[in-house]
Design an enzyme around this catalytic site. Structure first.
Site, PDB file in Angstrom:
ATOM      1  N   HIS B  76      77.884 -12.060  78.325  1.00 34.39           N
ATOM      2  CA  HIS B  76      78.557 -12.722  79.453  1.00 34.39           C
ATOM      3  C   HIS B  76      79.753 -13.548  79.003  1.00 34.39           C
ATOM      4  O   HIS B  76      80.589 -13.929  79.817  1.00 34.39           O
ATOM      5  CB  HIS B  76      77.573 -13.572  80.271  1.00 34.39           C
ATOM      6  CG  HIS B  76      77.168 -14.856  79.626  1.00 34.39           C
ATOM      7  ND1 HIS B  76      76.035 -14.999  78.854  1.00 34.39           N
ATOM      8  CD2 HIS B  76      77.754 -16.080  79.633  1.00 34.39           C
ATOM      9  CE1 HIS B  76      75.943 -16.221  78.431  1.00 34.39           C
ATOM     10  NE2 HIS B  76      76.961 -16.920  78.880  1.00 34.39           N
ATOM     11  N   ASP B 115      71.779  -9.752  76.697  1.00 39.34           N
ATOM     12  CA  ASP B 115      73.092 -10.380  76.833  1.00 39.34           C
ATOM     13  C   ASP B 115      73.778 -10.503  75.478  1.00 39.34           C
ATOM     14  O   ASP B 115      73.863 -11.560  74.889  1.00 39.34           O
ATOM     15  CB  ASP B 115      72.865 -11.768  77.467  1.00 39.34           C
ATOM     16  CG  ASP B 115      74.128 -12.348  78.051  1.00 39.34           C
ATOM     17  OD1 ASP B 115      74.022 -13.350  78.773  1.00 39.34           O
ATOM     18  OD2 ASP B 115      75.219 -11.824  77.749  1.00 39.34           O
ATOM     19  N   GLY B 186      78.823 -24.157  76.450  1.00 41.64           N
ATOM     20  CA  GLY B 186      79.706 -23.645  75.392  1.00 41.64           C
ATOM     21  C   GLY B 186      78.972 -23.080  74.205  1.00 41.64           C
ATOM     22  O   GLY B 186      79.545 -22.353  73.386  1.00 41.64           O
ATOM     23  N   ASN B 187      77.684 -23.392  74.093  1.00 41.07           N
ATOM     24  CA  ASN B 187      76.899 -22.858  72.975  1.00 41.07           C
ATOM     25  C   ASN B 187      76.617 -21.386  73.126  1.00 41.07           C
ATOM     26  O   ASN B 187      76.160 -20.743  72.192  1.00 41.07           O
ATOM     27  CB  ASN B 187      75.517 -23.542  72.922  1.00 41.07           C
ATOM     28  CG  ASN B 187      75.573 -24.878  72.241  1.00 41.07           C
ATOM     29  OD1 ASN B 187      76.632 -25.468  72.177  1.00 41.07           O
ATOM     30  ND2 ASN B 187      74.462 -25.346  71.734  1.00 41.07           N
ATOM     31  N   SER B 188      76.846 -20.849  74.327  1.00 41.71           N
ATOM     32  CA  SER B 188      76.513 -19.456  74.595  1.00 41.71           C
ATOM     33  C   SER B 188      77.095 -18.555  73.541  1.00 41.71           C
ATOM     34  O   SER B 188      78.287 -18.603  73.270  1.00 41.71           O
ATOM     35  CB  SER B 188      77.100 -19.029  75.943  1.00 41.71           C
ATOM     36  OG  SER B 188      76.143 -19.105  76.917  1.00 41.71           O
TER      37      SER B 188
END
Lengths: 471, 620
Positions: B76, B115, B186-188
């Site tokens: 994503h 993901d 933001g860690n995604s």
């Protein structure tokens, strides 16, 4: 020369005559005052003539409606207090039948009081209609009652002025309050409503036109229900109320036609030259009165009881349903268009089929039998089996190993128990009885869920209800 | 330094303080391996491998897995926002290293469930890759730390432990790890490390439905996806015969009188399970000779995963127990794995299906896949599914609603998107006032009529494109047709390859005879602005004060044709902006630029082109 004189005299004469006609007899303000005085007089006359036709109704000790809350002690609490509700009632006949402007069941209020003038009566509910939101009360009058004239054709419309009468109670010496209201327009529907300015707030307040005719009764502040549209239906209600011979159970039996309808799309209807108000017969249930009358899916309905349908879009659907008023044994005629050809179909309503139900407590599900109706309406992919209508909280069916999903869901169709097929409710009951005798620890349930199939195994030692049956 | 802060006794105090600090430092080194600290050395070691990823619409994190520049992140983080084509990644992605070097990145492949995405940057010097841990050995309670670049901060390290290693209830394709180390937006895409600095998985911060959740995709899953992306460019799922199978939990095992294996609940028509001869009620006990059993949902997902990732076309043997509880017989079957159809959207994720739309009609629709019929309870009729109708649009006025199936257009049955569009376009080209549609809604059937507005009915639009492969030709043509425009289409080259409608030779076009000229570029071949015929047409059209519109580099044809057009504000694709400036055009760089009769667009993505079409419509 003579001609010219004559002409001039003629011209002067005409001018004088015209001037005489157009010059105001009095000045504008006094003309205004006399128009206003005439209006006042009309209002006074109308209210004088009409005020005996209405009554004050008080329903004592009514329960609050389901969704009212009160703030108490800093927290929101469901309102459980009983209260009194007042309405304006309409005298329907000399025998003491009174129209209550709301649907009401006898259990709804502790006592119902009616004041005719300042005479207090106790009233009882004879009949009530949920759909119409009206009820008929009965008092035993001591003196003859006044009945207001009701119009037979629609005369009241946007731009008209009307007198609104609202009763008051002892604290105001039973005076009738009068307002002058102005009709801004009508909200179309099977039961039309007038948008009024200057209305009181008591439901049932009467709207009388300046000729003294009863035009409507107040629904809520600003909205008055048109009497003409209600006339037909509450005449039936009154007739029912006055025939006590009818069995209560008989009366409660619902009739059905047995079809699913949907409004014909506007653009499509125009393309096919259909009347503006038309409904698809989407489905005709097997064995229903509509099927017996010869109606087929794909037919277009344009008339009911020899009158054309009214309104457009979803309002046409509502109009149709509200006008149908099916009762077992009552006759109906439908005007239908099939492949461009008009047809008239007729038949009689039959008793609406009710599914058989069963609560299987040990499993924790409520089920019902499946008919063509459920298959179509709920889009089932199984026509044999029993339909789960409820899963009891805390039961074995509600229990689940994986988080969040129950073993059985509302809408599942149970097709087998313990390996035995259960195509009907009787079969289900029979197998369930055997299960109760055998007392297995687990029970395999086969089900259809939407289009897919599945199995669940219920742990019957879980979720026993505390009724002392778990020996 | 003021004497006030350092009294006579200052030096001894300072020395004592220093001594204390040093002692503590020594103490903490001695405490290496205690729950409180992640070793500094490990933190420093992994830091260079963690990167920030940015594109036009989102930011996230990622990590380096090879010295030559392969980077892993979440799907994503890199997906584009084109609902028409969910397989498209974002357009301009930049990777920012820990030392602030920036690199443009290309997406090798991405998937939304699991993901995961794989990117590639071109580097001169080798990068520091991470090491992977064996996530199958992950233990609850194990210490771990997450690194990421949340919300513009340089980078953050959060630490915690593994709270769960088999979470299966989040709608993810596989079981995922759960940690209490803080994971924020933001860690995604960033890594979850164990105490030795090896990657346990990719941290995923997702807003699914109404939940905000953080979870970690285990590295064994991630590595398989990496391999798929490198080999195929996308995640190739096999249609597993056990898709509708479930674990045999305790009570089920007792009721079936069989505790091993997995239970086949349902056989979908047309599936590989059906072709293999599997039946509802079968208990699958072995695949390719190896026993198979699941008692929990986590075990079920693992088995499912093992087969989904195998290559389509692979043949597998199945051993099933068939019969009634207490009387089973073993049956041997053979199944051939097939690639699955694109997965439809569910409540929790957008799905892989391409959504088609006519924005003018307000109609969104898509092809029906077998799984969709099961999810939505649709009957087996051919057609296209309505996804939705825009407010007040012709589709809404036709009473079209989501999940309805359009089965015929003007009486002609339509079985898929292609035949639906072809039939619809035939009617729209003829400016049919109403287009009758046959609808299937659940078990009910009725007809309705679509009445397009045809706002551009008076407009003659000449589209000239480099070739039939021009990127937005199809999109533009369909929307303008739906608007009732009279379209002619011409090409610089390859006209014979175009089948949607007969192309018109450019020589036949006179600038004064058309209302709107629309130029489309394409890759390769003669640049559109050097073609004499096109320049002639532009000049003629401009002289007759017609509308001149262009997408991307085709805008250069406008300024090349007529010096008078240099006065107009215009925009073009970024790569050609230099050329525009060189020619002294009034280049603004806006996505869409309108100046009098000149309308141009960068053609950056489909959203931009849709905006361009909206503004073109205003010319009616």
């Amino acid at each position: 020369m003579k001609h010219r004189y004559l002409q001039r005299i003629g011209l002067l004469g005409t001018t004088a005559l015209l001037a005489g006609c157009t010059l105001p007899k009095e000045s504008a303000p006094s003309q205004g005052r006399s128009s206003f005085a005439a209006m006042q007089q009309a209002v006074t006359e109308v209210s004088d003539r009409s005020k005996d036709g209405l009554v004050l109704i008080k329903m004592e000790g009514t329960k609050p409606s389901g969704n009212s809350y009160t703030v108490s002690g800093g927290s929101l609490r469901k309102d459980t207090s009983l209260s009194d509700k007042t309405y304006c009632g309409l005298i329907l006949d000399a025998d003491g039948h009174i129209l209550l402007p709301r649907h009401a069941e006898p259990a709804d209020a502790k006592r119902i009081l009616v004041w005719v003038g300042d005479t207090e009566y106790s009233a009882k509910i004879l009949k009530s209609d949920e759909r119409l939101d009206l009820a008929i009360l009965k008092i035993i009058p001591e003196a003859p009652l006044t009945i207001l004239p009701r119009p037979t054709e629609k005369t009241f419309s946007a731009g008209a002025w009307g007198v609104l009468l609202e009763p008051s109670g002892e604290d105001k010496d039973f005076e009738i309050f009068t307002s002058l209201g102005f009709c801004r327009g009508e909200v179309a529907g099977r039961y039309g409503e007038f948008r009024m300015d200057g209305t009181p707030s008591m439901a049932g307040s009467l709207l009388i036109d300046l000729d003294g005719q009863l035009v409507g009764i107040l629904k809520v502040r600003g909205l008055v229900r048109s009497m003409i549209d209600l006339e037909e239906d509450f005449a039936v209600l009154l007739a029912d109320a006055m025939n006590p011979g009818e069995d209560d159970d008989e009366a409660k039996k619902k009739g059905w036609l047995g079809i699913l309808t949907q409004p014909v799309n506007k653009a499509y209807g125009r393309e096919l030259d259909l009347p503006r108000s038309a409904l698809w017969a989407l489905h005709v249930f097997e064995g229903s009165p509509a099927a017996e009358a010869g109606l087929q899916a794909g037919d277009v309905l344009v008339g009911l009881y020899n009158k054309p349908l009214r309104f457009n879009g979803s309002r046409a659907n509502t109009f149709f349903i509200q006008s149908l008023r099916p009762k077992p044994g009552k006759a109906f005629t439908l005007d239908v268009i099939r492949d461009g050809e008009p047809m008239v179909l007729s038949g009689t309503f039959a008793e609406a089929p009710e599914p058989d139900t069963l609560l299987a407590e040990d499993l924790g599900v409520a089920v019902q039998s499946i008919s063509n109706q459920e298959v179509i309406k709920k889009n089932l992919f199984a026509d044999a089996g029993v339909l789960v209508t409820e899963v009891v909280k805390g039961s074995s069916a509600a229990f689940s190993g994986s988080m969040g999903s129950k073993l059985l869901n509302k809408g599942d169709v149970i097709v087998a128990l313990g390996g035995e097929p259960t195509p009907t409710l009787d079969d289900f009951n029979r197998v369930l009885d055997r299960v109760r005798q055998d007392k297995p620890e687990v029970l395999l349930v086969g089900y259809v869920r939407g289009r897919s199939t599945g199995y669940a195994s219920l742990n019957l030692s879980l979720g026993k209800n505390g009724k002392g049956e778990n020996q | 330094m003021s004497k006030r802060y350092f009294p006579e006794a200052g030096l001894p105090v300072m020395l004592t303080a220093l001594a204390l600090v040093l002692c503590n430092a020594g103490e903490s080194r001695a405490q290496e391996g205690t729950p409180q600290d992640i070793p500094d050395a490990i933190v420093r070691k992994v830091d260079p491998s963690v990167v920030a990823i940015q594109h036009e619409r989102a930011v996230g994190s990622g990590f380096v897995i090879s010295p030559d520049g392969y980077i892993l992140s979440n799907g994503h983080v890199v997906r584009g926002n084109d609902p028409d084509d969910p397989s498209q990644p974002a357009k301009s992605i930049v990777v920012i290293m820990s030392d602030e070097r920036k690199f443009p990145a290309k997406v090798v492949g991405f998937c939304m469930n699991p993901d995961v995405s794989l990117l590639k940057i071109e580097v001169d010097t080798p990068l520091e890759p991470v090491e992977f841990a064996d996530s199958k050995q992950a233990q609850i309670g194990q210490k771990c730390f997450a690194v990421g670049t949340p919300q513009g901060l340089k980078r953050t390290f959060t630490s915690g432990m593994l709270s769960n290693v088999t979470r299966t209830d989040l709608g993810t394709f596989t079981a995922v790890l759960q940690t209490d180390a803080a994971i924020n937006p933001g860690n995604s895409g960033g890594p979850l490390f164990d105490r030795e600095g090896r990657v346990l998985g990719i941290n995923t911060y997702a807003s699914r439905g109404s939940n905000n959740l953080g979870f970690t995709i285990p590295s064994h899953v991630v590595q398989v996806l990496r391999d798929h992306f490198m080999a195929y460019g996308h995640f190739v799922r096999s249609d597993v015969p056990i898709f509708f199978a479930s674990e045999i939990y305790d009570e089920l095992g007792r009721a079936l009188q069989f505790k091993q294996g997995v239970l086949v609940n349902y056989i979908m028509k047309g599936s590989s399970a059906e072709k293999a001869g599997l039946r509802q009620g079968d208990i699958l006990v072995a695949i390719d000779g190896k026993p198979v059993a699941a008692r929990t949902q986590a075990e079920m997902l693992d088995i499912n995963w093992d087969f989904t990732i195998r290559k389509p076309g692979t043949s597998i043997t199945l051993a099933v127990m068939r019969g009634v509880p207490g009387a089973y017989e073993e049956v041997a079957l053979r199944a051939v794995l097939e690639e699955t159809e694109p997965k439809p959207a569910t409540r929790r994720w957008p799905g892989e299906q391409k959504i088609h739309q006519y924005e003018t009609l307000g109609l969104k629709y898509y092809d029906i896949v077998k799984l969709q019929r099961v999810y939505l309870g649709l009957p087996d009729v051919p057609g296209v599914i309505v996804k939705g109708a825009g407010k007040n649009s012709p589709a809404a006025k036709a009473d079209l609603k989501a999940s309805q199936i359009i089965t015929a257009v003007e009486g002609e049955p339509v079985g898929d998107v292609a035949s639906f569009e072809s039939a619809l376009e035939k009617a729209m080209a003829a400016h049919d006032k109403v287009i009758v549609l046959d609808i299937q809604a659940g078990k009910l059937r009725f007809k309705t009529a679509l009445a397009p507005f045809y706002d551009l009915a008076e407009q003659k639009i000449a589209i000239i494109a480099s070739s039939p492969q021009s990127e937005y030709l199809d999109l533009i043509r369909r929307e303008l047709l739906a608007d009732g425009a009279q379209l002619s289409i011409s090409f610089l080259e390859d006209a014979e390859a175009y089948t949607a409608q007969p192309p018109v030779p450019m020589t036949g076009i006179k600038g004064e005879d058309i209302d709107i000229l629309l130029l489309l570029d394409g890759s390769g071949g003669t640049p559109i602005w050097e073609n004499e015929e096109i320049l002639r047409i532009v000049r003629e059209a401009n002289a007759a004060e017609k509308k001149l519109t262009a997408v991307g580099s085709a805008a250069l044809a406008l300024i090349a044709a007529d010096e008078a057009l240099l006065e107009k504000k215009m925009t073009t694709s970024k790569q050609h902006s230099g050329e525009a400036v060189r020619r002294k055009a009034r280049y603004t760089g806006n996505e869409v630029e309108k100046d009098g009769n000149v309308l141009t667009t960068t053609g950056f993505d489909r959203d931009t082109v849709r905006e361009f079409i909206k503004q073109l419509r205003a010319y009616r």
